[in-house]
Design a protein around this motif. Structure first.
Motif, PDB file in Angstrom:
ATOM      1  N   VAL A  98       0.871  -1.169   0.000  1.00 49.76           N
ATOM      2  CA  VAL A  98       0.000   0.000   0.000  1.00 49.76           C
ATOM      3  C   VAL A  98       0.905   1.215   0.000  1.00 49.76           C
ATOM      4  N   CYS A  99       0.721   2.092  -0.955  1.00 52.48           N
ATOM      5  CA  CYS A  99       1.536   3.297  -1.062  1.00 52.48           C
ATOM      6  C   CYS A  99       0.719   4.509  -0.621  1.00 52.48           C
ATOM      7  N   ALA A 100       1.242   5.269   0.322  1.00 52.52           N
ATOM      8  CA  ALA A 100       0.585   6.484   0.792  1.00 52.52           C
ATOM      9  C   ALA A 100       1.020   7.644  -0.090  1.00 52.52           C
ATOM     10  N   LEU A 101       0.042   8.400  -0.576  1.00 45.64           N
ATOM     11  CA  LEU A 101       0.308   9.525  -1.460  1.00 45.64           C
ATOM     12  C   LEU A 101      -0.159  10.820  -0.806  1.00 45.64           C
ATOM     13  N   GLY A 102       0.136  11.943  -1.399  1.00 45.95           N
ATOM     14  CA  GLY A 102      -0.343  13.239  -0.936  1.00 45.95           C
ATOM     15  C   GLY A 102       0.114  13.568   0.472  1.00 45.95           C
ATOM     16  N   LYS A 103      -0.770  14.214   1.209  1.00 43.75           N
ATOM     17  CA  LYS A 103      -0.454  14.622   2.592  1.00 43.75           C
ATOM     18  C   LYS A 103      -0.182  13.415   3.488  1.00 43.75           C
ATOM     19  N   PHE A 104      -0.862  12.300   3.226  1.00 42.18           N
ATOM     20  CA  PHE A 104      -0.613  11.089   4.001  1.00 42.18           C
ATOM     21  C   PHE A 104       0.815  10.616   3.778  1.00 42.18           C
ATOM     22  N   GLY A 105       1.233  10.552   2.525  1.00 41.06           N
ATOM     23  CA  GLY A 105       2.598  10.133   2.213  1.00 41.06           C
ATOM     24  C   GLY A 105       3.642  11.068   2.791  1.00 41.06           C
ATOM     25  N   GLY A 106       3.306  12.350   2.874  1.00 40.27           N
ATOM     26  CA  GLY A 106       4.227  13.337   3.429  1.00 40.27           C
ATOM     27  C   GLY A 106       4.148  13.477   4.935  1.00 40.27           C
ATOM     28  N   GLY A 107       3.232  12.742   5.571  1.00 41.70           N
ATOM     29  CA  GLY A 107       3.114  12.786   7.026  1.00 41.70           C
ATOM     30  C   GLY A 107       2.568  14.099   7.549  1.00 41.70           C
ATOM     31  N   GLU A 108       1.662  14.716   6.785  1.00 37.34           N
ATOM     32  CA  GLU A 108       1.139  16.034   7.158  1.00 37.34           C
ATOM     33  C   GLU A 108      -0.390  16.054   7.176  1.00 37.34           C
ATOM     34  N   LEU A 109      -1.012  15.094   7.796  1.00 42.20           N
ATOM     35  CA  LEU A 109      -2.469  15.023   7.797  1.00 42.20           C
ATOM     36  C   LEU A 109      -3.078  15.979   8.812  1.00 42.20           C
ATOM     37  N   ALA A 110      -4.306  16.368   8.547  1.00 41.22           N
ATOM     38  CA  ALA A 110      -5.120  17.124   9.492  1.00 41.22           C
ATOM     39  C   ALA A 110      -6.254  16.203   9.955  1.00 41.22           C
ATOM     40  N   GLU A 111      -7.046  16.665  10.879  1.00 46.17           N
ATOM     41  CA  GLU A 111      -8.094  15.827  11.459  1.00 46.17           C
ATOM     42  C   GLU A 111      -9.049  15.264  10.415  1.00 46.17           C
ATOM     43  N   GLY A 112      -9.453  16.050   9.454  1.00 51.24           N
ATOM     44  CA  GLY A 112     -10.430  15.588   8.471  1.00 51.24           C
ATOM     45  C   GLY A 112      -9.830  15.148   7.149  1.00 51.24           C
ATOM     46  N   SER A 113      -8.531  14.940   7.093  1.00 48.31           N
ATOM     47  CA  SER A 113      -7.882  14.564   5.837  1.00 48.31           C
ATOM     48  C   SER A 113      -8.338  13.201   5.344  1.00 48.31           C
ATOM     49  N   ASP A 114      -8.448  13.088   4.020  1.00 44.03           N
ATOM     50  CA  ASP A 114      -8.707  11.772   3.446  1.00 44.03           C
ATOM     51  C   ASP A 114      -7.360  11.106   3.173  1.00 44.03           C
ATOM     52  N   LEU A 115      -7.405   9.819   2.910  1.00 40.74           N
ATOM     53  CA  LEU A 115      -6.177   9.071   2.664  1.00 40.74           C
ATOM     54  C   LEU A 115      -6.081   8.718   1.188  1.00 40.74           C
ATOM     55  N   ASP A 116      -5.044   9.199   0.549  1.00 42.51           N
ATOM     56  CA  ASP A 116      -4.775   8.836  -0.836  1.00 42.51           C
ATOM     57  C   ASP A 116      -3.831   7.647  -0.824  1.00 42.51           C
ATOM     58  N   VAL A 117      -4.354   6.468  -1.145  1.00 38.90           N
ATOM     59  CA  VAL A 117      -3.534   5.257  -1.147  1.00 38.90           C
ATOM     60  C   VAL A 117      -3.753   4.492  -2.438  1.00 38.90           C
ATOM     61  N   ARG A 118      -2.762   3.706  -2.793  1.00 38.81           N
ATOM     62  CA  ARG A 118      -2.832   2.827  -3.942  1.00 38.81           C
ATOM     63  C   ARG A 118      -2.302   1.462  -3.506  1.00 38.81           C
ATOM     64  N   ALA A 119      -3.011   0.416  -3.867  1.00 36.90           N
ATOM     65  CA  ALA A 119      -2.548  -0.940  -3.591  1.00 36.90           C
ATOM     66  C   ALA A 119      -1.900  -1.490  -4.852  1.00 36.90           C
ATOM     67  N   HIS A 120      -0.773  -2.133  -4.695  1.00 36.72           N
ATOM     68  CA  HIS A 120      -0.046  -2.683  -5.835  1.00 36.72           C
ATOM     69  C   HIS A 120       0.321  -4.125  -5.582  1.00 36.72           C
TER      70      HIS A 120
END
Length: 125
Positions: A98-120
């Motif tokens: 599972v690859c974390a992208l966007g703010k999730f991948g950068g470790g910068e989430l906020a309380e209401g952030s969604d998770l951009d992930v891709r399964a490979h």
């Protein structure tokens, strides 16, 4: 929870995932596992938000804690999902990530952030 007032910035790496996995181990069925994970996520997100609002931690610490919480939930539930699939179908799942992208991948989430992930799939063909 006795560690509620402890600043999230002092949590050890992997602490949330370890706590979540211990709680998930108590589940007897898949739906119960999901309910445990939902509750864990809500409680920990509340802890992070409370500390941010009280000024115990700053925005950077909160962002890192939200990202760590998301990572813990994704990692633990990925294993649960794999076990559920293997238990219902013949064969094996194979290797995957599972690859974390966007703010999730950068470790910068906020309380209401969604998770951009891709399964490979990592299996060789």
């Amino acid at each position: 929870d006795p560690h509620f007032p402890t600043p999230v910035s002092s949590d050890q790496p992997g602490h949330r995932e370890t706590r979540l996995r211990l709680q998930l181990a108590q589940a007897r069925e898949f739906e119960q596992t999901l309910n445990i994970a939902r509750r864990f996520h809500r409680e920990e997100a509340f802890r992070i938000g409370y500390q941010l609002l009280r000024g115990t931690i700053g925005a950077a610490d909160a962002g890192a804690a939200y990202a760590d919480l998301a990572d813990a939930c994704v990692a633990a539930l990925a294993d649960v999902a794999e076990a559920e699939v293997v238990g219902k179908f013949e064969g094996s799942v194979g290797s995957w990530s599972v690859c974390a992208l966007g703010k999730f991948g950068g470790g910068e989430l906020a309380e209401g952030s969604d998770l951009d992930v891709r399964a490979h799939s990592l299996s060789m063909r």
